[in-house]
Design a protein around this motif. Structure first.
Motif, PDB file in Angstrom:
ATOM      1  N   VAL A 179      18.370   5.092  -9.491  1.00  0.00           N
ATOM      2  CA  VAL A 179      18.555   6.542  -8.896  1.00  0.00           C
ATOM      3  C   VAL A 179      19.197   7.437  -9.939  1.00  0.00           C
ATOM      4  N   ARG A 180      20.272   6.841 -10.505  1.00  0.00           N
ATOM      5  CA  ARG A 180      20.991   7.580 -11.818  1.00  0.00           C
ATOM      6  C   ARG A 180      20.190   8.019 -12.821  1.00  0.00           C
ATOM      7  N   LYS A 181      18.914   6.949 -13.221  1.00  0.00           N
ATOM      8  CA  LYS A 181      18.405   7.142 -14.399  1.00  0.00           C
ATOM      9  C   LYS A 181      17.345   8.335 -13.835  1.00  0.00           C
ATOM     10  N   THR A 182      16.577   8.196 -12.735  1.00  0.00           N
ATOM     11  CA  THR A 182      15.793   9.391 -12.318  1.00  0.00           C
ATOM     12  C   THR A 182      16.322  10.860 -12.193  1.00  0.00           C
ATOM     13  N   ALA A 183      17.779  10.836 -11.752  1.00  0.00           N
ATOM     14  CA  ALA A 183      18.367  12.023 -11.773  1.00  0.00           C
ATOM     15  C   ALA A 183      18.631  12.445 -13.214  1.00  0.00           C
ATOM     16  N   ALA A 184      19.025  11.622 -14.108  1.00  0.00           N
ATOM     17  CA  ALA A 184      19.176  12.083 -15.630  1.00  0.00           C
ATOM     18  C   ALA A 184      17.932  12.617 -16.176  1.00  0.00           C
ATOM     19  N   ASP A 185      16.676  11.876 -15.750  1.00  0.00           N
ATOM     20  CA  ASP A 185      15.616  12.420 -16.365  1.00  0.00           C
ATOM     21  C   ASP A 185      15.222  13.811 -15.978  1.00  0.00           C
ATOM     22  N   LEU A 186      15.637  13.980 -14.552  1.00  0.00           N
ATOM     23  CA  LEU A 186      15.316  15.363 -13.948  1.00  0.00           C
ATOM     24  C   LEU A 186      16.154  16.333 -14.492  1.00  0.00           C
ATOM     25  N   HIS A 187      17.317  15.989 -15.396  1.00  0.00           N
ATOM     26  CA  HIS A 187      18.169  16.827 -15.657  1.00  0.00           C
ATOM     27  C   HIS A 187      19.335  17.296 -14.530  1.00  0.00           C
TER      28      HIS A 187
END
Length: 864
Positions: free
Chosen positions: A237-245
């Motif tokens: 979840v955190r990585k996906t959110a980071a990838d979406l800025h």
């Protein structure tokens, strides 16, 4: 019998040591290969308890309520928050670590029927706004270009001139358009807020004003045999959110809470600095052992016995239970605290015998003769005390009692087998210095001459503290055991402040919709209830009146909803339209200039002279939101009559199970995380719905279960130990002298805890059986010595052994105070308090209770 056992071990020391090492290696192997910890706090209680059955029934019917990650997204504006939630929700779909991802505040059903959920008065207002702006909406829908905008604003200026209110609205509109065009001229992204324009600065016509928070819920695939069951899903979840800025830098604050992040963060907090604390504790324990035993070889023997016993106990615990839980894993601290006591008692008695007789083997046998009966009685009493937790419904402590009881057997056997064999093989030097602390004899004499004062003072202290004992509370809210600064906890507490997002709700299952409706009426009448949600909450009320307004809006806005589209203008046509509109607005305001209109005319001229790319950007800034708004209006005006039977399947399944059970969700008034609020709320709800479940019920019922378990176990343990001591000591008075001071120490410990502002909780309540075990052992040692005629008890080697044993125990338990986890730290605090009063009772109250020593006991009176 014990002397024969020790003599055998001394005759075959290498055999005993090698056999112990093999068993130790087996314990290490089993622990390393099969170690598992169940971090599900629900499993700390027997599944046969009624409230646990209700909980299981709820999660069986609605599994998506259990083990979720709640993603809380806060944006600078509601639009930014909504966009972030939409993108994250889309990106997390069909991920292998997530079985389902959804937005509870967003669904196609709500977008289509959202208008029906507004009050009739709000719908009238919104429909009126849309119809009132029809003359603007329709031409712009037909020609959504800069040409269309210029034409509409020039034409509307004349109609607005006849009314002050209309002119204010017109000026507000051109100011919005000027701001968007100027951003485009400057090369910056922009979007005109059409909802604000049409409502004249109010809310959008299709829905009430939304806040700046959105929530996305993800149900991960968890494995409770892992120390952090949801770690992989949380990282995803955190990585996906980071990838979406989706971060602070881009105007979004994203936080995680829910059962899974809370559990993982709790374990991470517990394990924080664990290695450093463990190493530091072992170093301090080693120093204490050196002060007690004064021999590196004896220290090595005691530590080796302790570690071997710990490894074997760990392996046996896994073989018996399969996996540890968050409470039973504390057996290690318990074993170290009590196991080292056996070793110190034996080694100290050996040193005393070695001082009198330099022969190593004879000293070991004499030490066995002198301390064996006390060790045996202490071990049996501890075994009975811990096994008395087995029948209770508090599975966490029940399993701890089983492992700890077996651990006492292991520690006892290891002390009388491996320890003597190790001492013989290591051959420590002779003891030339007396072991007893003769300077403490003066304290013995003072107590002997002031027995009445000590006993009366003890009685006064205990009686004076009774109000504090009665005031002592049990805090059954697990959130109070967690670090309030951790993201998952802080977010949970933040959500708890708003009844709309409060996590601590009560769920009730009804056999049918009609039964759910009857139950809902009763619940809504409770003063503790803020609101009730059910499947009926998804069905709008007063649909006849609302649908009539929708039909009227559709009829009046046909030209807006289905416009006759004009051909898009060429760039040259757009430039001409902008130039003509600017001239027309200047002529119209020549006699009475209006700054906002002049500004807009200047912007139109500037836009006409700009590049085609700039005009395209300006068109997007003006009409990007317009196209979206028209789509929302079209969708909102498609609303149709809704019933429970016509609800979308996925929404319906959130409230009606596949077996027909209907869920009713109840939210309390006030702070839903407050223990008193939860308890009163749960009691009120259970009076109406005994099978209710959810966190407030669990908190309330868990408190009762734990209290009952400890009362039952305490009573069983007291009776069992009383019987054991009565059989062994053969004198009821001696039994009372053994247990009386221990009971007083326990009472004073709880009184002091309340006076220091502490309350009992899931974690620190474990201190009670731990210190009960320590206290029983200490007091038995004293009573046995007293029966044998030992004088000047505090000056004896026994007190020296107890003192250093308590220091090691205090170090092992007291180090928990340094934990970053508040629950673990509170356990260390209560342990430190209990140890202080246990020693006070052992060193001061017990000698005063016992009085002058009896003559050496006869063979008949000795303990076998």
């Amino acid at each position: 019998m014990l002397e024969k056992l020790v003599a055998f071990c001394l005759r075959w020391p290498w055999t005993v040591v090698l056999l112990t090492l093999c068993l130790t290696a087996g314990g290490v192997y089993v622990t390393a290969e099969r170690f598992a910890i169940d971090t599900d706090t629900g499993n700390l209680f027997s599944p046969d308890i009624p409230w646990r059955k209700n909980e299981a029934a709820l999660y069986k019917a609605f599994p998506d309520l259990l083990d979720v990650i709640v993603i809380v997204i806060d944006g600078k504006t509601s639009e930014e928050a909504d966009d972030a939630a939409k993108r994250l929700n889309a990106a997390l779909q069909d991920k292998p670590l997530l079985s389902r991802v959804w937005r509870p505040d967003e669904h196609e059903y709500f977008r289509k029927n959202g208008l029906l959920f507004l009050p009739v008065s709000d719908i009238e207002k919104n429909v009126g706004v849309m119809i009132g702006q029809r003359d603007v909406l329709q031409p712009l829908a037909e020609d959504s270009s800069l040409r269309g905008l210029a034409s509409v604003l020039v034409g509307n200026f004349k109609s607005a001139s006849g009314s002050d209110r209309a002119m204010k609205m017109y000026i507000s509109g051109v100011e919005e358009f000027s701001a968007g065009i100027e951003q485009a001229l400057a090369g910056k992204p922009a979007e005109v807020d059409w909802g604000k324009l049409l409502a004249s600065g109010g809310s959008a016509p299709t829905a009430p004003e939304m806040d700046k928070r959105r929530i996305v819920i993800a149900k991960p695939v968890v494995n409770y045999s892992d120390l952090e069951p949801g770690a992989d899903a949380i990282r995803l979840v955190r990585k996906t959110a980071a990838d979406l800025h989706l971060d602070e830098e881009h105007g979004v604050n994203l936080r995680l809470t829910g059962q899974v992040p809370l559990a993982d963060d709790e374990f991470a907090t517990i394990s924080e600095n664990m290695t450093l604390n463990t190493v530091g504790t072992l170093a301090v324990v080693t120093l204490i052992l050196f002060a007690a035993l004064r021999s590196p070889k004896l220290i090595l023997a005691v530590l080796a016995t302790l570690l071997a016993g710990l490894a074997m106990t760990s392996g046996l615990g896994i073989l018996m239970i399969g996996r540890f839980n968050l409470i039973s894993v504390a057996f290690a601290a318990l074993f170290i605290g009590l196991g080292v006591d056996f070793g110190i008692q034996f080694a100290t008695r050996y040193r005393e015998e070695r001082h009198s007789d330099d022969h190593l083997e004879r000293s070991l046998l004499s030490a066995t003769r002198g301390i064996g009966s006390s060790l045996t009685l202490a071990a049996v009493s501890l075994l009975a005390g811990f096994f008395c937790f087995l029948p209770t419904s508090f599975s966490g402590v029940s399993e701890l009692g089983l492992i700890a009881g077996v651990g006492m057997i292991v520690a006892y056997i290891a002390t009388l087998t491996f320890l003597p064999a190790a001492i013989k093989l290591l051959r420590p030097r002779a003891e030339h210095v007396p072991i007893a602390t003769t300077s403490l004899a003066a304290v013995d004499h003072w107590i002997a001459h002031h027995r009445a004062f000590v006993l009366i003072a003890t009685a006064i202290v205990v009686l004076a503290g009774m109000p504090a004992l009665m005031h002592l509370t049990f805090d059954s809210n697990p959130m109070n055991l967690r670090d309030q600064k951790v993201e998952s906890v802080a977010t949970f507490l933040d959500l708890s402040k708003d009844p709309k997002t409060a996590p601590n709700k009560i769920e009730v299952l009804a056999p049918s919709i009609d039964a759910a409706r009857e139950l809902e009426k009763k619940i809504e009448a409770l003063p503790e209830v803020d609101h009730v949600d059910s499947v009926d909450s998804l069905v709008p009320k007063d649909q006849d009146d609302k649908l009539a307004l929708v039909d009227m809006a559709v009829s009046q806005l046909r030209g807006v909803l289905n416009p006759k589209l004009k051909s898009p203008p060429s760039d040259a046509q757009t430039v001409k339209a902008l130039t003509d509109a600017a001239k027309a607005l200047r002529r119209a305001t020549a006699k009475k200039p209006i700054p906002a209109v002049t500004r807009f005319a200047n912007d139109l001229d500037a836009l006409a002279k700009a590049s085609p790319e700039t005009r395209a950007a300006a068109r997007q800034a003006v009409f990007g939101g317009f196209d979206k708004m028209l789509g929302e209006i079209r969708q909102a005006l498609q609303a149709q009559r809704v019933t429970v039977d016509t609800l979308p399947a996925d929404l319906r399944s959130d409230w009606i199970s596949n077996t027909g059970l209907v869920r009713v969700e109840v939210t309390p008034k006030g702070d839903s995380n407050d223990r008193v609020v939860m308890t009163e709320f749960a009691q009120a709800m259970q009076a109406i719905a005994p099978d209710a479940s959810g966190p407030p019920v669990i908190v309330s019922e868990a408190q009762k279960t734990i209290t009952r378990a400890f009362l039952e176990a305490g009573l069983y343990a007291f009776i069992a130990i009383f019987i054991i001591l009565a059989v062994a000591l053969r004198n009821p008075l001696d039994v009372a002298l053994t247990l009386g001071p221990l009971v007083l120490a326990g009472i004073m410990s709880l009184q002091a805890a309340d006076l220091l502002g502490m309350s009992l909780n899931f974690a620190n309540i474990i201190a009670l059986p731990l210190m009960f075990g320590v206290g029983v052992a200490f007091h038995i040692y004293y009573v046995i010595a007293w029966r044998k005629g030992v004088v000047d008890m505090l000056a004896s080697s026994l007190t020296r052994a107890i003192f250093f044993s308590s220091l090691t125990t205090g170090t092992a338990f007291g180090s928990l105070i340094l934990s970053s986890h508040p629950g673990t730290a509170s356990m260390g605090q209560l342990l430190a308090i209990a140890l202080f009063f246990t020693l006070l009772a052992a060193f001061i109250i017990v000698p005063a209770f016992l009085g002058p020593p009896r003559a050496p006991a006869t063979d008949e009176g000795d303990v076998a």
